[in-house]
Write a protein that holds these residues in place. Structure first.
Motif, PDB file in Angstrom:
ATOM      1  N   VAL A  78      -0.832 -14.847 -11.495  1.00  0.00           N
ATOM      2  CA  VAL A  78      -1.896 -14.123 -10.802  1.00  0.00           C
ATOM      3  C   VAL A  78      -1.712 -12.637 -11.073  1.00  0.00           C
ATOM      4  O   VAL A  78      -0.743 -12.026 -10.594  1.00  0.00           O
ATOM      5  N   ASP A  79      -2.616 -12.062 -11.856  1.00  0.00           N
ATOM      6  CA  ASP A  79      -2.521 -10.642 -12.223  1.00  0.00           C
ATOM      7  C   ASP A  79      -1.121 -10.305 -12.742  1.00  0.00           C
ATOM      8  O   ASP A  79      -0.518  -9.297 -12.370  1.00  0.00           O
ATOM      9  N   GLY A  80      -0.588 -11.191 -13.572  1.00  0.00           N
ATOM     10  CA  GLY A  80       0.705 -10.957 -14.201  1.00  0.00           C
ATOM     11  C   GLY A  80       1.905 -11.385 -13.398  1.00  0.00           C
ATOM     12  O   GLY A  80       3.034 -11.308 -13.874  1.00  0.00           O
ATOM     13  N   LEU A  88      -4.637  -8.396  -4.639  1.00  0.00           N
ATOM     14  CA  LEU A  88      -5.452  -8.853  -5.748  1.00  0.00           C
ATOM     15  C   LEU A  88      -6.314  -7.722  -6.279  1.00  0.00           C
ATOM     16  O   LEU A  88      -6.798  -6.870  -5.527  1.00  0.00           O
ATOM     17  N   SER A  89      -6.527  -7.732  -7.583  1.00  0.00           N
ATOM     18  CA  SER A  89      -7.466  -6.805  -8.193  1.00  0.00           C
ATOM     19  C   SER A  89      -8.885  -7.268  -7.892  1.00  0.00           C
ATOM     20  O   SER A  89      -9.092  -8.406  -7.457  1.00  0.00           O
ATOM     21  N   SER A 101     -11.136  -8.258  -9.826  1.00  0.00           N
ATOM     22  CA  SER A 101     -11.389  -9.468 -10.619  1.00  0.00           C
ATOM     23  C   SER A 101     -10.038 -10.040 -11.043  1.00  0.00           C
ATOM     24  O   SER A 101      -9.526  -9.733 -12.120  1.00  0.00           O
ATOM     25  N   PRO A 102      -9.408 -10.823 -10.176  1.00  0.00           N
ATOM     26  CA  PRO A 102      -8.054 -11.300 -10.469  1.00  0.00           C
ATOM     27  C   PRO A 102      -8.003 -12.130 -11.746  1.00  0.00           C
ATOM     28  O   PRO A 102      -8.887 -12.947 -12.019  1.00  0.00           O
ATOM     29  N   GLN A 103      -6.951 -11.896 -12.551  1.00  0.00           N
ATOM     30  CA  GLN A 103      -6.735 -12.648 -13.774  1.00  0.00           C
ATOM     31  C   GLN A 103      -5.803 -13.817 -13.455  1.00  0.00           C
ATOM     32  O   GLN A 103      -4.661 -13.616 -13.051  1.00  0.00           O
ATOM     33  N   LEU A 104      -6.293 -15.032 -13.627  1.00  0.00           N
ATOM     34  CA  LEU A 104      -5.544 -16.226 -13.247  1.00  0.00           C
ATOM     35  C   LEU A 104      -5.371 -17.136 -14.456  1.00  0.00           C
ATOM     36  O   LEU A 104      -6.330 -17.401 -15.194  1.00  0.00           O
ATOM     37  N   GLN A 144     -19.331 -12.224 -11.379  1.00  0.00           N
ATOM     38  CA  GLN A 144     -18.465 -11.403 -12.199  1.00  0.00           C
ATOM     39  C   GLN A 144     -19.212 -10.616 -13.260  1.00  0.00           C
ATOM     40  O   GLN A 144     -18.610  -9.961 -14.086  1.00  0.00           O
TER      41      GLN A 144
END
Length: 438
Positions: A25-27, A5-6, A8-11, A90
Motif C-alpha cells: 500500500v503506497d510502497g 493514504l495518498s 489515489s493509493p497505489q495498491l 479516478q
C-alpha cells in the motif's frame, strides 16, 4: 493496521502457491498467511475493501500470481466490480478495468453496401408458388457461452462475478483432461518397460491407469506381466478373491465364448474402487519357473483383456528375454519407459530403446514414439537431475515427462487421491503425452 493514504493509493498484491501473500500500500508491505489460498484471497481483498472504505471511493488493485497480472476494482463495501465507478472516481484518463479483464465481443453491424444501394425488386414477377422461407432449426441450437476461469485466483473472482477468462495454465490442463478422457475406436495397449528393477514401472502403471480411468470412465486394466515377483497386486486394492493371471489362463476359452457376460471378468481381476480401474495380478509367491507364460498363452490373455477393456496398461517386468515380454511388445500400441533420475535406471531405459530400434519395424516405431516418464525417487534428490535425465531422452523418444517426489508413491498402496496436487497434475501431463500416441 492504519496508514496515511495518498489521495489515489497505489495498491498491489502478490500471491504464492503456499498460501502466503503480500499487499503493498503506497510502497508499504503487509504480509498475509492463511490455511488455504481461498482464505488468503479473502483476507487480502477484505483489507483492500477497508482501504477503499477509508478512501471513500473504489480503488485499483494490481494482482500478481502464478497465472499472470491483472487489474481489479475494489469497492468501499469490499465488492469487486463496477469498473465504471473506478474510472469516474479516478479521472477520465483511466480506462475502465473491465476493458482489460473482459473478453471483447464483436457486435455484428449492417453491411452499408447492402443498405445504401437503394434498389428493391418490387417490379419482379412473383412466381406462382413460393418456397418456404429459410429458417434455423429449433433443435440442437448451440448457444455460445462466455468461457470463464474455474481455477486459482482467477476462478475465485470469476465465481464472484468478474468476467475473467481462464489462464494459459488452466487451458492447458483442460486440453489434457480432454485427451485422457477420449474413447478410441478399438482397444489400445500400453506397455510400461525398463529392464532394470526399481525403475518405477509399477507406480507408473498404477497411476497412469488411475488417470485414464478416473477421467475416461471404466474399461481400464492394469496387467502385471511380471513372472519374477511382480508387486502390482501388493500395491493395489484386493477383491474378495485371490485370482491371478494363472487363474485367468484356464478360463480364456469360456470368457471368449458367446455366452460370456461383461461382469464375468470380475472373477479374475481386482477393482480399484476410488481409481476406477481393474488389476490383473501376477503371483509373487510362486517361482518364475512355475508361472512361465508362452507366446500363445499371452495371445489368449491379451484377446480376453481387449475384449473386456478398452485400454490395457501392462507392467512389463524385468526379463526382456521372456516370451511373454517379447510378445507384449508385439501387441503394444504405445511404449512408456519408466525411470528415475538414477543413472543405472536411465541407462537401462535408453539401451532398451536402442535395442528395439534394431528388432523389427514395429518395435522401431514404438521406440521412436515412446514416452519417457522420469520420477524423482528421493526427497533429497535435486530436481535438476530429473530434468537432466528427461533432456537426455529427448533425442531418443517422442516425449519426456518429469514427476516430482511424492512420499505417497514410495511404499504401500498407490492411490491417486493421496498424491499432492502438483504430483496429480504431473501425472495428468504424462498421461496426456501417452494419449497423443493412441
Amino acid at each position: 493496521m492504519s496508514l496515511d493514504l495518498s489521495p489515489s493509493p497505489q495498491l498491489s498484491a502478490r500471491f504464492s502457491p503456499d498460501a502466503t501473500g503480500e499487499l503493498i500500500v503506497d510502497g508499504v508491505p503487509e504480509t498475509f498467511a492463511a490455511e488455504s489460498t481461498e482464505r488468503l484471497r479473502e483476507a487480502v481483498l477484505g483489507r483492500v475493501g477497508e482501504i477503499a472504505a477509508s478512501a471513500g471511493r473504489p480503488v485499483r488493485l494490481t494482482v500478481s500470481d502464478e497465472e499472470g497480472d491483472w487489474l481489479l476494482a475494489i469497492q468501499p463495501d469490499g465488492s469487486i466490480g463496477d469498473e465504471e465507478a473506478l474510472s469516474v472516481a479516478q479521472g477520465p484518463d483511466l480506462a475502465p478495468v473491465s476493458s482489460r479483464l473482459a473478453t471483447t465481443r464483436e457486435i455484428p453491424t449492417t453491411d452499408p453496401a447492402a443498405t445504401d444501394s437503394g434498389t428493391t425488386d418490387a417490379t419482379a414477377t412473383e412466381p406462382a408458388t413460393r418456397e418456404a422461407p429459410a429458417r434455423e432449426s429449433f433443435l440442437y441450437v448451440e448457444r455460445p457461452r462466455p468461457d470463464r476461469a474455474k481455477q486459482g485466483f482467477r476462478g475465485a473472482l470469476a465465481r464472484a462475478g468478474m468476467p475473467l477468462s481462464p489462464s494459459a495454465a488452466e487451458l492447458r490442463e483442460r486440453a489434457e483432461l480432454d485427451a485422457v478422457s477420449r474413447h478410441w475406436a478399438g482397444p489400445r495397449t500400453i506397455a510400461i518397460v525398463n529392464g532394470k528393477g526399481g525403475a518405477n514401472k509399477t507406480p507408473t502403471t498404477a497411476l497412469l491407469s488411475a488417470v485414464f480411468a478416473r477421467n475416461g470412465g471404466s474399461g481400464v486394466l492394469a496387467w502385471d506381466n511380471n513372472e519374477t515377483r511382480g508387486t502390482l497386486g501388493w500395491r493395489t486394492e484386493k477383491d474378495d478373491h485371490d485370482a491371478t493371471v494363472q487363474s485367468l489362463l484356464p478360463a480364456t476359452d469360456e470368457l471368449m465364448s458367446a455366452g460370456a457376460r461383461t461382469a464375468d471378468i470380475g472373477h479374475f481381476v481386482h477393482h480399484q474402487n476410488a481409481d476406477k480401474y481393474d488389476v490383473l495380478r501376477s503371483n509373487p509367491t510362486m517361482l518364475a519357473t512355475e508361472q512361465r507364460i508362452s507366446s500363445e498363452d499371452f495371445d489368449r490373455l491379451h484377446t480376453v483383456a481387449t475384449k473386456f477393456y478398452r485400454l490395457v496398461i501392462i507392467d512389463s517386468g524385468n526379463d526382456e528375454s521372456a516370451e511373454r515380454w517379447l510378445r507384449m511388445i508385439d501387441h503394444t500400441d504405445q511404449l512408456v519407459i519408466a525411470t528415475t533420475a538414477l543413472g543405472e535406471h536411465a541407462e537401462a531405459g535408453a539401451l532398451l530403446l536402442e535395442a528395439l530400434l534394431q528388432r523389427d519395424a514395429h518395435s522401431a516405431r514404438l521406440a521412436r514414439e515412446a514416452v519417457v516418464i522420469v520420477s524423482q525417487s528421493e526427497r533429497t534428490g535435486p530436481a535438476a537431475d530429473v530434468r537432466r535425465v528427461a533432456r537426455g531422452f529427448e533425442p531418443l523418444a517422442r516425449r519426456a515427462v518429469t514427476i516430482p517426489f511424492d512420499p505417497e508413491m514410495h511404499g504401500g498402496r498407490l492411490s491417486f487421491e493421496s498424491l499432492a496436487a502438483r504430483t496429480q497434475r504431473a501425472w495428468l501431463h504424462g498421461a496426456a503425452a501417452v494419449a497423443e500416441g493412441l
